[in-house]
Design a protein around this motif. Structure first.
Motif, PDB file in Angstrom:
ATOM      1  N   ASP A  77       5.883   7.953 -17.664  1.00 42.94           N
ATOM      2  CA  ASP A  77       5.318   6.625 -17.465  1.00 42.94           C
ATOM      3  C   ASP A  77       5.742   6.068 -16.116  1.00 42.94           C
ATOM      4  O   ASP A  77       6.475   6.707 -15.349  1.00 42.94           O
ATOM      5  N   GLU A  78       5.266   4.870 -15.816  1.00 42.79           N
ATOM      6  CA  GLU A  78       5.560   4.271 -14.511  1.00 42.79           C
ATOM      7  C   GLU A  78       7.046   4.026 -14.323  1.00 42.79           C
ATOM      8  O   GLU A  78       7.557   4.059 -13.206  1.00 42.79           O
ATOM      9  N   GLY A  79       7.767   3.798 -15.427  1.00 41.52           N
ATOM     10  CA  GLY A  79       9.213   3.598 -15.323  1.00 41.52           C
ATOM     11  C   GLY A  79       9.929   4.842 -14.840  1.00 41.52           C
ATOM     12  O   GLY A  79      10.813   4.776 -13.988  1.00 41.52           O
ATOM     13  N   ALA A  80       9.550   6.007 -15.401  1.00 48.59           N
ATOM     14  CA  ALA A  80      10.168   7.268 -14.982  1.00 48.59           C
ATOM     15  C   ALA A  80       9.824   7.583 -13.541  1.00 48.59           C
ATOM     16  O   ALA A  80      10.676   8.030 -12.760  1.00 48.59           O
ATOM     17  N   ARG A  81       8.574   7.343 -13.159  1.00 45.02           N
ATOM     18  CA  ARG A  81       8.165   7.638 -11.783  1.00 45.02           C
ATOM     19  C   ARG A  81       8.859   6.691 -10.805  1.00 45.02           C
ATOM     20  O   ARG A  81       9.240   7.095  -9.701  1.00 45.02           O
ATOM     21  N   GLU A  96       0.830  -1.198   0.000  1.00 47.90           N
ATOM     22  CA  GLU A  96       0.000   0.000   0.000  1.00 47.90           C
ATOM     23  C   GLU A  96       0.869   1.254   0.000  1.00 47.90           C
ATOM     24  O   GLU A  96       0.586   2.235  -0.704  1.00 47.90           O
ATOM     25  N   ALA A  97       1.951   1.225   0.772  1.00 47.38           N
ATOM     26  CA  ALA A  97       2.862   2.367   0.808  1.00 47.38           C
ATOM     27  C   ALA A  97       3.497   2.593  -0.564  1.00 47.38           C
ATOM     28  O   ALA A  97       3.607   3.738  -1.029  1.00 47.38           O
ATOM     29  N   PHE A  98       3.918   1.524  -1.221  1.00 46.57           N
ATOM     30  CA  PHE A  98       4.523   1.636  -2.552  1.00 46.57           C
ATOM     31  C   PHE A  98       3.524   2.247  -3.533  1.00 46.57           C
ATOM     32  O   PHE A  98       3.872   3.130  -4.323  1.00 46.57           O
ATOM     33  N   HIS A  99       2.287   1.788  -3.471  1.00 44.62           N
ATOM     34  CA  HIS A  99       1.248   2.326  -4.353  1.00 44.62           C
ATOM     35  C   HIS A  99       1.051   3.826  -4.109  1.00 44.62           C
ATOM     36  O   HIS A  99       0.952   4.608  -5.067  1.00 44.62           O
ATOM     37  N   ARG A 100       1.020   4.228  -2.866  1.00 43.38           N
ATOM     38  CA  ARG A 100       0.821   5.650  -2.565  1.00 43.38           C
ATOM     39  C   ARG A 100       2.006   6.489  -3.021  1.00 43.38           C
ATOM     40  O   ARG A 100       1.831   7.597  -3.528  1.00 43.38           O
ATOM     41  N   LEU A 101       3.216   5.978  -2.843  1.00 41.31           N
ATOM     42  CA  LEU A 101       4.395   6.714  -3.299  1.00 41.31           C
ATOM     43  C   LEU A 101       4.379   6.891  -4.815  1.00 41.31           C
ATOM     44  O   LEU A 101       4.825   7.915  -5.336  1.00 41.31           O
ATOM     45  N   MET A 102       3.871   5.898  -5.521  1.00 44.65           N
ATOM     46  CA  MET A 102       3.823   5.965  -6.978  1.00 44.65           C
ATOM     47  C   MET A 102       2.669   6.826  -7.494  1.00 44.65           C
ATOM     48  O   MET A 102       2.696   7.276  -8.649  1.00 44.65           O
ATOM     49  N   THR A 103       1.666   7.074  -6.685  1.00 43.20           N
ATOM     50  CA  THR A 103       0.488   7.800  -7.164  1.00 43.20           C
ATOM     51  C   THR A 103       0.336   9.179  -6.547  1.00 43.20           C
ATOM     52  O   THR A 103       0.181  10.174  -7.257  1.00 43.20           O
ATOM     53  N   VAL A 104       0.370   9.269  -5.213  1.00 43.28           N
ATOM     54  CA  VAL A 104       0.154  10.561  -4.560  1.00 43.28           C
ATOM     55  C   VAL A 104       1.433  11.139  -3.956  1.00 43.28           C
ATOM     56  O   VAL A 104       1.434  12.263  -3.460  1.00 43.28           O
ATOM     57  N   VAL A 130      12.193  13.586 -16.482  1.00 41.38           N
ATOM     58  CA  VAL A 130      12.799  12.860 -15.361  1.00 41.38           C
ATOM     59  C   VAL A 130      13.464  11.589 -15.871  1.00 41.38           C
ATOM     60  O   VAL A 130      12.865  10.802 -16.605  1.00 41.38           O
ATOM     61  N   GLY A 131      14.730  11.408 -15.482  1.00 42.27           N
ATOM     62  CA  GLY A 131      15.483  10.238 -15.902  1.00 42.27           C
ATOM     63  C   GLY A 131      16.190  10.400 -17.223  1.00 42.27           C
ATOM     64  O   GLY A 131      17.011   9.559 -17.599  1.00 42.27           O
ATOM     65  N   SER A 132      15.903  11.473 -17.945  1.00 38.45           N
ATOM     66  CA  SER A 132      16.551  11.731 -19.232  1.00 38.45           C
ATOM     67  C   SER A 132      17.681  12.737 -19.056  1.00 38.45           C
ATOM     68  O   SER A 132      17.724  13.486 -18.073  1.00 38.45           O
ATOM     69  N   GLU A 150      20.766   0.148 -10.530  1.00 42.31           N
ATOM     70  CA  GLU A 150      19.942   0.250 -11.730  1.00 42.31           C
ATOM     71  C   GLU A 150      18.487   0.040 -11.328  1.00 42.31           C
ATOM     72  O   GLU A 150      18.171  -0.906 -10.586  1.00 42.31           O
ATOM     73  N   ALA A 151      17.603   0.912 -11.784  1.00 38.59           N
ATOM     74  CA  ALA A 151      16.182   0.830 -11.440  1.00 38.59           C
ATOM     75  C   ALA A 151      15.399   0.326 -12.642  1.00 38.59           C
ATOM     76  O   ALA A 151      15.466   0.906 -13.730  1.00 38.59           O
ATOM     77  N   LYS A 152      14.660  -0.748 -12.453  1.00 44.17           N
ATOM     78  CA  LYS A 152      13.860  -1.350 -13.530  1.00 44.17           C
ATOM     79  C   LYS A 152      12.429  -1.556 -13.038  1.00 44.17           C
ATOM     80  O   LYS A 152      12.213  -2.046 -11.925  1.00 44.17           O
ATOM     81  N   TRP A 153      11.456  -1.228 -13.877  1.00 50.56           N
ATOM     82  CA  TRP A 153      10.064  -1.413 -13.494  1.00 50.56           C
ATOM     83  C   TRP A 153       9.691  -2.891 -13.475  1.00 50.56           C
ATOM     84  O   TRP A 153       9.081  -3.370 -12.534  1.00 50.56           O
ATOM     85  N   SER A 154      10.087  -3.646 -14.508  1.00 51.18           N
ATOM     86  CA  SER A 154       9.690  -5.058 -14.546  1.00 51.18           C
ATOM     87  C   SER A 154      10.750  -5.993 -15.119  1.00 51.18           C
ATOM     88  O   SER A 154      10.644  -7.201 -14.983  1.00 51.18           O
ATOM     89  N   ASP A 155      11.769  -5.468 -15.742  1.00 49.12           N
ATOM     90  CA  ASP A 155      12.774  -6.297 -16.402  1.00 49.12           C
ATOM     91  C   ASP A 155      13.787  -6.814 -15.392  1.00 49.12           C
ATOM     92  O   ASP A 155      14.543  -6.040 -14.816  1.00 49.12           O
ATOM     93  N   ASP A 156      13.825  -8.133 -15.181  1.00 49.87           N
ATOM     94  CA  ASP A 156      14.804  -8.683 -14.244  1.00 49.87           C
ATOM     95  C   ASP A 156      16.010  -9.291 -14.952  1.00 49.87           C
ATOM     96  O   ASP A 156      16.811  -9.989 -14.341  1.00 49.87           O
TER      97      ASP A 156
END
Length: 373
Positions: free
Chosen positions: A265-269, A139-147, A201-203, A321-327
């Motif tokens: 996008d979610e990757g940048a956030r 829940e905390a992760f979701h809030r950090l990503m949204t609000v 952001v990130g660029s 390195e920060a990745k949204w889904s690529d492991d």
């Protein structure tokens, strides 16, 4: 709940003044009042923005209790000489907590240095390693990503209320703080610059490109970015170049203290979220332990890039390195891990199926790692 720097500040206040800097509305006032309550001096909170409090501050008619909090006093042009003077004459009977939403260590209006009279602490919004007891990590992760992690929207968790809060905060910073502290008239152009940065952001940030978009000089854009840094709206991450002959040296990256400010996008956030966690951890170690720590990114002329590099006393400590889904292990991370030999090489993944280690590189769940940073 007590914030993460509460107990260390209590210890510092036994010897010196404490300055607390940080973004507007990240909890500095709440922290100062909580400290005064613990120190049994809760009536001695004064805010420079209040006309009544301002009269008390200038006349020095505060209570007899030892500890006094002066909030936003950096807006007083002669604040440094004023604070230095009252500390030098009253430190045996009073000690001071100075808070502000601009970088108190950089504002030099007032001339004389206060070196040796204070400790400086930087307060950050909530992150995964600082959560209310009943809030679960997902829940905390979701809030950090949204609000975002600022106390009001984070604890409330309401998207609509968070949007309204962000607009009000942004207007306060741009239209009041920057106008009052920086004597800047081009407020509309600074607002346009912030909008451009939110989408980058990130660029790599090339100042000349921003200047062309805004139709102003490059030096003007540089000055505006420095102002946004001083206001704790953004922070700049620069390229690491030591011992790397092919590293780029000029373009930099920009991240926002409020994760919800990111217009991407979610990757940048997610990359912004990792950046805020790393910066908070780094600055806590600097403020509490005295290490010299820095946050960089890596990129060379062949396009090999790693999102973050952390140094301690100029030695490479960690690659991240920060990745949204690529492991799949990043080839660039592998390359630089072998080249720079850091203590830790991490690939943090927001949605990882399993954690594993590949040579020197650990592929980890971002949630699990960041909650312990």
């Amino acid at each position: 709940m007590d914030r993460y720097i509460f107990e260390p500040i209590l210890q510092d206040l036994q010897k010196k003044m404490v300055f607390i800097g940080g973004p507007r509305q990240c909890g500095k006032t709440y922290l100062a009042k909580s400290l005064l309550k613990r120190l049994q001096s809760e009536k001695n909170y004064f805010n420079w923005d209040s006309g009544e409090d301002r009269k008390i501050i200038l006349s020095k008619k505060w209570g007899l209790e030892k500890f006094i909090a002066l909030d936003e006093i950096h807006k007083y042009p002669k604040w440094k000489n004023f604070v230095k003077g009252i500390y030098d004459t009253e430190h045996e009977s009073h000690n001071f907590i100075i808070t502000g939403s601009a970088r108190l260590d950089l504002y030099k209006r007032g001339g004389d240095s206060m070196m040796g009279r204070y400790h400086y602490w930087r307060l950050h919004p909530f992150t995964l390693d600082e959560l209310p007891k009943k809030m679960k990590i997902d829940e905390a992760f979701h809030r950090l990503m949204t609000v975002g992690g600022f106390p009001d929207p984070f604890l409330d968790g309401d998207d609509r209320a968070a949007r309204r809060w962000r607009k009000e905060r942004f207007d306060l910073i741009i239209r009041e703080d920057i106008r009052d502290l920086e004597r800047v008239n081009e407020i509309q152009n600074i607002m346009l610059l912030v909008d451009l940065l939110k989408a980058r952001v990130g660029s790599l940030i090339v100042v000349s490109n921003l200047a062309a978009d805004l139709q102003v000089a490059s030096n003007t854009v540089k000055r505006w970015i420095e102002i946004l840094e001083r206001m704790y709206l953004i922070f700049v991450v620069r390229p690491y170049t030591d011992k790397l002959s092919r590293a780029i040296s000029k373009p930099f990256k920009v991240y926002f203290y409020d994760n919800a400010d990111v217009d991407g996008d979610e990757g940048a956030r997610f990359e912004n979220l990792v950046a805020t966690h790393l910066l908070k951890s780094i600055q806590f170690e600097e403020d509490s332990l005295g290490f010299r720590k820095s946050l960089f990114f890596l990129r060379d002329k062949e396009g090999r890039e790693v999102d973050f590099l952390v140094t301690t006393d100029r030695k490479v400590e960690m690659l991240v390195e920060a990745k949204w889904s690529d492991d799949q292990v990043s080839k660039s991370l592998t390359y630089y891990s072998e080249r720079l030999e850091p203590k830790h090489s991490l690939q943090l993944v927001a949605n990882v199926k399993r954690e594993f280690k590949s040579g020197k590189i650990s592929v980890l769940s971002a949630r699990n790692y960041l909650k312990n940073t």
